[in-house]
Design an enzyme around this catalytic site. Structure first.
Site, PDB file in Angstrom:
ATOM      1  N   GLU A 117     -13.531  -0.370   6.824  1.00 34.84           N
ATOM      2  CA  GLU A 117     -12.917  -0.384   8.158  1.00 34.84           C
ATOM      3  C   GLU A 117     -13.692   0.439   9.181  1.00 34.84           C
ATOM      4  O   GLU A 117     -13.489   0.256  10.384  1.00 34.84           O
ATOM      5  CB  GLU A 117     -11.456   0.065   8.094  1.00 34.84           C
ATOM      6  CG  GLU A 117     -11.275   1.511   7.695  1.00 34.84           C
ATOM      7  CD  GLU A 117      -9.813   1.930   7.593  1.00 34.84           C
ATOM      8  OE1 GLU A 117      -9.080   1.318   6.807  1.00 34.84           O
ATOM      9  OE2 GLU A 117      -9.414   2.856   8.304  1.00 34.84           O
ATOM     10  N   GLU A 133      -4.198  -7.199   5.154  1.00 34.99           N
ATOM     11  CA  GLU A 133      -3.323  -6.096   5.570  1.00 34.99           C
ATOM     12  C   GLU A 133      -2.512  -6.567   6.779  1.00 34.99           C
ATOM     13  O   GLU A 133      -3.059  -7.182   7.691  1.00 34.99           O
ATOM     14  CB  GLU A 133      -4.181  -4.880   5.947  1.00 34.99           C
ATOM     15  CG  GLU A 133      -3.363  -3.673   6.347  1.00 34.99           C
ATOM     16  CD  GLU A 133      -4.220  -2.444   6.686  1.00 34.99           C
ATOM     17  OE1 GLU A 133      -3.708  -1.327   6.594  1.00 34.99           O
ATOM     18  OE2 GLU A 133      -5.401  -2.628   7.046  1.00 34.99           O
ATOM     19  N   ARG A 165       0.874  -1.180   0.000  1.00 33.42           N
ATOM     20  CA  ARG A 165       0.000   0.000   0.000  1.00 33.42           C
ATOM     21  C   ARG A 165       0.899   1.213   0.000  1.00 33.42           C
ATOM     22  O   ARG A 165       1.736   1.354   0.889  1.00 33.42           O
ATOM     23  CB  ARG A 165      -0.875   0.002   1.260  1.00 33.42           C
ATOM     24  CG  ARG A 165      -1.899   1.120   1.246  1.00 33.42           C
ATOM     25  CD  ARG A 165      -2.544   1.343   2.602  1.00 33.42           C
ATOM     26  NE  ARG A 165      -1.767   2.257   3.412  1.00 33.42           N
ATOM     27  CZ  ARG A 165      -2.235   2.876   4.501  1.00 33.42           C
ATOM     28  NH1 ARG A 165      -3.463   2.641   4.923  1.00 33.42           N
ATOM     29  NH2 ARG A 165      -1.469   3.701   5.190  1.00 33.42           N
ATOM     30  N   TYR A 170      -2.306  11.901   5.611  1.00 32.69           N
ATOM     31  CA  TYR A 170      -2.629  10.587   6.170  1.00 32.69           C
ATOM     32  C   TYR A 170      -1.656   9.533   5.650  1.00 32.69           C
ATOM     33  O   TYR A 170      -1.352   9.484   4.462  1.00 32.69           O
ATOM     34  CB  TYR A 170      -4.067  10.157   5.809  1.00 32.69           C
ATOM     35  CG  TYR A 170      -4.233   8.680   6.047  1.00 32.69           C
ATOM     36  CD1 TYR A 170      -4.391   8.202   7.346  1.00 32.69           C
ATOM     37  CD2 TYR A 170      -4.092   7.762   5.007  1.00 32.69           C
ATOM     38  CE1 TYR A 170      -4.442   6.841   7.592  1.00 32.69           C
ATOM     39  CE2 TYR A 170      -4.151   6.400   5.246  1.00 32.69           C
ATOM     40  CZ  TYR A 170      -4.327   5.946   6.533  1.00 32.69           C
ATOM     41  OH  TYR A 170      -4.354   4.605   6.780  1.00 32.69           O
ATOM     42  N   TRP A 183     -10.620  12.911   8.581  1.00 31.74           N
ATOM     43  CA  TRP A 183      -9.208  12.521   8.659  1.00 31.74           C
ATOM     44  C   TRP A 183      -9.041  11.268   7.855  1.00 31.74           C
ATOM     45  O   TRP A 183      -8.319  10.894   7.145  1.00 31.74           O
ATOM     46  CB  TRP A 183      -8.793  12.260  10.123  1.00 31.74           C
ATOM     47  CG  TRP A 183      -7.411  11.692  10.171  1.00 31.74           C
ATOM     48  CD1 TRP A 183      -6.244  12.312   9.769  1.00 31.74           C
ATOM     49  CD2 TRP A 183      -7.006  10.379  10.592  1.00 31.74           C
ATOM     50  NE1 TRP A 183      -5.172  11.471   9.933  1.00 31.74           N
ATOM     51  CE2 TRP A 183      -5.604  10.284  10.440  1.00 31.74           C
ATOM     52  CE3 TRP A 183      -7.704   9.283  11.108  1.00 31.74           C
ATOM     53  CZ2 TRP A 183      -4.879   9.130  10.773  1.00 31.74           C
ATOM     54  CZ3 TRP A 183      -6.997   8.151  11.434  1.00 31.74           C
ATOM     55  CH2 TRP A 183      -5.583   8.083  11.272  1.00 31.74           C
ATOM     56  N   ARG A 198     -13.509  -4.793   3.692  1.00 26.88           N
ATOM     57  CA  ARG A 198     -12.352  -4.804   4.609  1.00 26.88           C
ATOM     58  C   ARG A 198     -12.715  -4.289   5.994  1.00 26.88           C
ATOM     59  O   ARG A 198     -12.139  -3.324   6.509  1.00 26.88           O
ATOM     60  CB  ARG A 198     -11.142  -4.069   4.033  1.00 26.88           C
ATOM     61  CG  ARG A 198     -11.377  -2.840   3.245  1.00 26.88           C
ATOM     62  CD  ARG A 198     -10.078  -2.222   2.768  1.00 26.88           C
ATOM     63  NE  ARG A 198      -9.333  -1.562   3.817  1.00 26.88           N
ATOM     64  CZ  ARG A 198      -8.320  -2.101   4.487  1.00 26.88           C
ATOM     65  NH1 ARG A 198      -7.891  -3.312   4.244  1.00 26.88           N
ATOM     66  NH2 ARG A 198      -7.699  -1.419   5.417  1.00 26.88           N
ATOM     67  N   GLU A 214      -8.696   2.045  -1.790  1.00 33.73           N
ATOM     68  CA  GLU A 214      -9.391   1.840  -0.518  1.00 33.73           C
ATOM     69  C   GLU A 214     -10.082   3.105  -0.028  1.00 33.73           C
ATOM     70  O   GLU A 214      -9.505   4.195  -0.095  1.00 33.73           O
ATOM     71  CB  GLU A 214      -8.330   1.392   0.487  1.00 33.73           C
ATOM     72  CG  GLU A 214      -8.811   1.288   1.899  1.00 33.73           C
ATOM     73  CD  GLU A 214      -7.677   0.884   2.834  1.00 33.73           C
ATOM     74  OE1 GLU A 214      -6.667   0.306   2.369  1.00 33.73           O
ATOM     75  OE2 GLU A 214      -7.804   1.162   4.023  1.00 33.73           O
ATOM     76  N   ASP A 246      -4.809   4.075  -0.157  1.00 34.86           N
ATOM     77  CA  ASP A 246      -5.908   4.365   0.776  1.00 34.86           C
ATOM     78  C   ASP A 246      -6.232   5.863   0.756  1.00 34.86           C
ATOM     79  O   ASP A 246      -5.389   6.686   1.117  1.00 34.86           O
ATOM     80  CB  ASP A 246      -5.460   3.937   2.191  1.00 34.86           C
ATOM     81  CG  ASP A 246      -6.564   4.045   3.220  1.00 34.86           C
ATOM     82  OD1 ASP A 246      -7.632   4.604   2.902  1.00 34.86           O
ATOM     83  OD2 ASP A 246      -6.348   3.561   4.356  1.00 34.86           O
ATOM     84  N   HIS A 279      -8.695   7.142   2.536  1.00 33.31           N
ATOM     85  CA  HIS A 279      -9.161   7.432   3.902  1.00 33.31           C
ATOM     86  C   HIS A 279     -10.449   8.255   3.936  1.00 33.31           C
ATOM     87  O   HIS A 279     -10.555   9.229   4.686  1.00 33.31           O
ATOM     88  CB  HIS A 279      -8.040   8.103   4.710  1.00 33.31           C
ATOM     89  CG  HIS A 279      -7.862   7.511   6.065  1.00 33.31           C
ATOM     90  ND1 HIS A 279      -7.972   8.245   7.221  1.00 33.31           N
ATOM     91  CD2 HIS A 279      -7.611   6.246   6.457  1.00 33.31           C
ATOM     92  CE1 HIS A 279      -7.768   7.448   8.269  1.00 33.31           C
ATOM     93  NE2 HIS A 279      -7.551   6.226   7.830  1.00 33.31           N
TER      94      HIS A 279
HETATM   95  C1  GCO Z   1      -5.698   1.230   7.359  1.00 36.74           C
HETATM   96  C2  GCO Z   1      -6.382   2.275   8.171  1.00 36.74           C
HETATM   97  C3  GCO Z   1      -5.637   2.732   9.374  1.00 36.74           C
HETATM   98  C4  GCO Z   1      -6.559   3.606  10.243  1.00 36.74           C
HETATM   99  C5  GCO Z   1      -6.274   3.372  11.687  1.00 36.74           C
HETATM  100  C6  GCO Z   1      -7.146   4.192  12.609  1.00 36.74           C
HETATM  101  O1  GCO Z   1      -6.097   1.092   6.236  1.00 36.74           O
HETATM  102  O2  GCO Z   1      -4.830   0.543   7.874  1.00 36.74           O
HETATM  103  O3  GCO Z   1      -6.912   3.282   7.385  1.00 36.74           O
HETATM  104  O4  GCO Z   1      -4.455   3.372   9.043  1.00 36.74           O
HETATM  105  O5  GCO Z   1      -6.389   4.943   9.936  1.00 36.74           O
HETATM  106  O6  GCO Z   1      -6.436   2.017  11.937  1.00 36.74           O
HETATM  107  O7  GCO Z   1      -6.896   3.845  13.928  1.00 36.74           O
HETATM  108 MG    MG Z   2      -7.643   2.330   5.597  1.00 39.94          MG
END
Ligand code: GCO
Ligand code: MG
Length: 396
Positions: A256, A333, A147, A159, A396, A277, A230, A204, A206
């Site tokens: 997530e 992951e 990633r 991020y 975020w 995921r 993602e 990702d 986010h």
């Molecule tokens: C990922 C996630 C993490 C989250 C984190 C928050 O894909 O691994 O986005 O980086 O930001 O788990 O606590």
């Molecule tokens: Mg993520």
């Protein structure tokens, strides 16, 4: 067999982890992960104050019944705090069931569908060259999927590129999608040119983009052949995935931030994503995730369970037992843990040449050194927050 005690272990070997230990009158005990990054003590309190008393005396063998008792029997349901507490209990009960049977949890879930589970690791950097250097190191170490994230020029912190643990007050990152949408396709062009086509790539977003922005990014990235993109959209915007999916061939992953199967269902039943995921620690554990996996299988969607360093090795093992058992596993992951974590958590997924291996120890296969855990007391920590250039709040 009866549950005699539920103990919560909060430990911080580098970052905070919450572990549930369920003890029984047979002497068998089990461990589960109940870590919710930045809200650890809220989960610990829910477990100690409200859930422990109603578990004592129950038969730990009846996981489905206990799960439903806590989920719907106690009226207040869902949300990250309660579903993380429930996940910790659920994993500990599977651990007990396995230890009692003398079988690894994957065996109780139907047995092995594979000998090893493909995994991916995070690579990030402040500029393209740093990302490339780190990617090459990981490829040399055997990784077959990465990633990749990069700091966006002109923004203060991005991020995936900023250390996000042990912050006494939230670190404030700046966010603007314009430079992001320009930089990320350039990053993938550069990385593909430098490292070739042999490795799976993931990125990702986010949950930060609007639907038109997400379409633009996914289309621009098509030629770099990602395994998946993602979390392009906010978790509330499940309808947005309909437009997105119809406009791009880049595979999409999401989940997530979901806490129940019903949040994932609209994306699954209409085949609006390619990888689900969810985080086993935040969605009620193995019991809920195996149902989500079965739903996903029904609609030709694969799994890619959340596996960052901010959930403990117990959670990573829960992921892996399910990965081994289900037919529609996609990728896992994975995070390598530092030595402090390994002092506390004895056992976890074993990495070998790009894949994760699982032991055939009974249960989940992780013991906790409780004395070592006590050497690492809880440290208050926040996740970062993000704001737009004008100072307004952003995801975020
Ligand atoms: C990922 C996630 C993490 C989250 C984190 C928050 O894909 O691994 O986005 O980086 O930001 O788990 O606590
Ligand atoms: Mg993520």
């Amino acid at each position: 067999m009866k549950i005699t005690n539920l103990k919560v272990i909060v430990t911080s070997p580098g970052r905070n982890y919450v572990v549930v230990k369920i003890e029984t009158d047979s002497g068998i005990y089990g461990y589960g992960d109940a870590t919710l990054n930045g809200r650890e003590l809220a989960v610990a309190e829910a477990l100690e104050e409200y859930l422990a008393p109603i578990l004592i005396g129950r038969n730990p063998d009846n996981i489905e019944d206990i799960w439903n008792y806590i989920y719907k029997g106690t009226y207040w349901r869902g949300g990250p705090v309660l579903m993380t507490a429930l996940a910790g209990i659920d994993m500990a009960l599977w651990d007990i069931k396995g230890k009692k049977a003398g079988l690894p949890v994957y065996s109780l879930l139907g047995g092995k569908s594979r000998e090893k589970a493909l995994c991916y690791s995070h690579v990030s950097g402040n500029d393209f060259e740093e990302v490339k250097e780190k990617a090459l190191k990981k490829i040399e170490a055997g990784y077959k999927a990465l990633r990749i994230q990069v700091a966006i020029p002109g923004l203060d912190g991005t991020y995936g590129t900023v250390e996000d643990d042990a912050l006494e007050l939230p670190f404030v990152e700046k966010w603007d999608s314009k430079p992001y949408l320009k930089t990320i396709p350039e990053l993938f062009k550069y990385i593909r040119a430098e490292i070739g086509d042999g490795v799976h790539l993931i990125h990702d977003s986010h949950e930060r983009l609007t639907v038109p922005e997400a379409i633009k990014l996914a289309r621009k990235l098509e030629k770099y052949d990602l395994l998946f993109l993602e979390d392009l959209l906010k978790p509330e915007n499940r309808e947005g995935f309909r437009q997105l999916k119809s406009q791009t061939s880049t595979p999409l992953a999401m989940g997530e931030l979901f806490n129940t199967r019903w949040e994932a269902l609209p994306l699954i039943k209409d085949q609006l994503i390619d990888y689900i995921r969810c985080d086993l620690s935040h969605i009620g554990g193995i019991t809920e995730a195996k149902k989500i996996a079965a739903l996903a299988e029904t609609f030709h969607i694969k799994t890619a369970w959340h596996g960052p360093a901010d959930i403990s090795p117990v959670a990573h093992l829960a992921n892996l037992h399910l990965d081994f058992a289900i037919a529609n596993f996609g990728i896992q992951e994975f995070a390598q843990f530092p030595k402090e974590v390994k002092e506390v958590f004895k056992g976890g997924p074993e990495f070998e040449d790009g894949y994760l291996k699982i032991s055939d120890k009974p249960g989940l296969g992780c013991e906790i050194d409780e004395e070592a855990a006590a050497e690492y007391p809880y440290q208050k920590a926040y996740l970062p927050v993000a704001e737009a250039l004008d100072g307004s709040v952003h995801e975020w």
